[in-house]
Design a protein around this motif. Structure first.
Motif, PDB file in Angstrom:
ATOM      1  N   GLY A 216     -11.016  55.217   4.786  1.00 48.45           N
ATOM      2  CA  GLY A 216     -10.794  56.640   4.539  1.00 48.45           C
ATOM      3  C   GLY A 216      -9.472  56.887   3.821  1.00 48.45           C
ATOM      4  N   THR A 217      -8.501  56.046   4.133  1.00 47.87           N
ATOM      5  CA  THR A 217      -7.188  56.132   3.470  1.00 47.87           C
ATOM      6  C   THR A 217      -7.341  55.815   1.988  1.00 47.87           C
TER       7      THR A 217
ATOM      8  N   LEU B 268      -6.346  58.784  -0.547  1.00 53.27           N
ATOM      9  CA  LEU B 268      -5.221  58.573  -1.468  1.00 53.27           C
ATOM     10  C   LEU B 268      -5.709  58.390  -2.905  1.00 53.27           C
ATOM     11  N   SER B 269      -6.889  57.804  -3.081  1.00 53.28           N
ATOM     12  CA  SER B 269      -7.446  57.692  -4.439  1.00 53.28           C
ATOM     13  C   SER B 269      -7.608  59.084  -5.028  1.00 53.28           C
ATOM     14  N   TYR B 270      -8.102  59.981  -4.208  1.00 58.79           N
ATOM     15  CA  TYR B 270      -8.305  61.345  -4.687  1.00 58.79           C
ATOM     16  C   TYR B 270      -6.972  62.017  -5.019  1.00 58.79           C
TER      17      TYR B 270
ATOM     18  N   LYS C 273     -13.263  60.354  -6.688  1.00 58.52           N
ATOM     19  CA  LYS C 273     -13.857  60.537  -5.359  1.00 58.52           C
ATOM     20  C   LYS C 273     -14.976  59.552  -5.035  1.00 58.52           C
ATOM     21  N   GLN C 274     -15.477  58.856  -6.078  1.00 61.33           N
ATOM     22  CA  GLN C 274     -16.614  57.956  -5.860  1.00 61.33           C
ATOM     23  C   GLN C 274     -16.119  56.560  -5.513  1.00 61.33           C
ATOM     24  N   PHE C 275     -16.575  56.045  -4.386  1.00 61.84           N
ATOM     25  CA  PHE C 275     -16.147  54.717  -3.954  1.00 61.84           C
ATOM     26  C   PHE C 275     -16.389  53.665  -5.043  1.00 61.84           C
ATOM     27  N   GLU C 276     -17.594  53.643  -5.619  1.00 63.16           N
ATOM     28  CA  GLU C 276     -17.926  52.621  -6.625  1.00 63.16           C
ATOM     29  C   GLU C 276     -16.997  52.732  -7.840  1.00 63.16           C
TER      30      GLU C 276
ATOM     31  N   MET D  75     -13.472  51.500  -7.034  1.00 60.79           N
ATOM     32  CA  MET D  75     -13.366  50.046  -6.986  1.00 60.79           C
ATOM     33  C   MET D  75     -13.514  49.411  -8.366  1.00 60.79           C
ATOM     34  N   LEU D  76     -14.361  49.989  -9.221  1.00 61.25           N
ATOM     35  CA  LEU D  76     -14.485  49.475 -10.591  1.00 61.25           C
ATOM     36  C   LEU D  76     -13.161  49.595 -11.329  1.00 61.25           C
ATOM     37  N   LEU D  77     -12.518  50.740 -11.172  1.00 57.85           N
ATOM     38  CA  LEU D  77     -11.220  50.943 -11.814  1.00 57.85           C
ATOM     39  C   LEU D  77     -10.184  49.975 -11.257  1.00 57.85           C
TER      40      LEU D  77
END
Ligand code: ATP
Ligand code: MG
Length: 266
Positions: free
Chosen positions: A124-125, A129-131, A137-140, A143-145
């Motif tokens: 969740g962190t 924090l990504s946001y 907001k998209q997990f995939e 992670m790709l980035l």
């Protein structure tokens, strides 16, 4: 017919058996109506064995007979099935680290298990924090980035402090996550910021887990939770520490379904 459901803070994991084969499903916790529709349509009479933080919430939305199962018990029962199915044979004693929305740490010794601790730093962190840092907001997508990113110039390494001088610890270790303010320009790439974020979370989770492993005198740590699902980068970041700290780390296939497997078996 029984269905094991692990309703976590972010994802609902489902395991059930059909013709002697285990089948797996995942739903988003904030799209619980999709789970309800799926059960009503395909499994209206199945007995539901529900675990996870949102178990009561879900039981109220369905008409099926159900049983509520303790989350930590389900996880530590289910991990055995997951390991068996992954053909992974571990020592009797190991540390189990479930990196879900938050992180939960358990010792497993044969049939016994105990929850030793946890941390609010988890999957969740990563999402939150990504946001805040990149608006992703998209997990995939995150992670790709992150896979494409570099950590140099954002993270401060031990060698960046010691410069040419000999350091008392491996110069490649992070001295300060996101600590290279001196190098920052404000033009940092999203992919680099996200690579640093994944690095910080994996390092923090490992450092939180390691003293627990020491305390139970085990060097085997098993990581589960959807944060590691399809996530080579997380694994790679953690595996860097195997040699350094004499640890053996495992990321069993379908580890994120431990709770649902345990509920089904219960
Ligand atoms: P908890 O056990 O803490 O209540 P949970 O069981 O829902 O939460 P998991 O499903 O194990 O937790 O892991 C959730 C994490 O997995 C997310 O925080 C995110 O980092 C990652 N994740 C993987 N796939 C997705 C996805 N499709 N959508 C959102 N998050 C995902
Ligand atoms: Mg969970």
């Amino acid at each position: 017919e029984c269905i094991g459901i692990d309703a976590g803070g972010t994802l609902i994991k489902v395991v059930y058996k059909e013709r002697d084969e285990h089948l797996y499903q995942t739903f988003l916790s904030n799209e619980v109506e999709k789970l309800v529709k799926w059960i009503n349509e395909w499994h209206p009479n199945a007995k539901l064995k529900i675990t996870g933080g949102k178990q009561e919430n879900i039981s109220k939305l369905l008409h099926n007979p159900y049983e509520l199962i303790d989350e930590f018990e389900a996880t530590t029962i289910g991990i055995k099935e997951v390991l068996k199915r992954a053909d992974l044979y571990l020592p009797e004693k190991y540390l189990l680290v479930n990196v879900g929305t938050g992180t939960s740490i358990h010792s497993v010794l044969g049939k016994n298990s105990e929850r030793l601790g946890g941390s609010g730093i988890g999957g969740g962190t990563l999402m939150g924090l990504s946001y805040l840092l990149t608006r992703q907001k998209q997990f995939e997508e995150i992670m790709l980035l992150a896979e494409k990113g570099k950590r140099t110039g954002i993270d401060l390494k031990v060698r960046d402090i010691y410069e040419g001088d000999r350091s008392p610890i491996n110069g490649d270790l992070t001295a300060s996550n996101f600590g290279f303010l001196e190098r920052m320009t404000g033009e940092e790439l999203q992919e680099d910021i996200l690579a640093c974020l994944v690095g910080m979370i994996s390092e923090a989770v490992l450092m939180i887990a390691m003293p627990f492993a020491r305390a139970i005198e085990s060097s085997t740590i098993v990581f589960i939770g959807s944060t590691f699902h399809n996530n080579a980068l997380f694994k790679k970041q953690l595996q860097r520490f195997e040699y350094l700290f004499e640890l053996k780390l495992h990321f069993p296939f379908n580890g994120q379904y431990s709770g649902a497997h345990g509920a089904l078996l219960y």
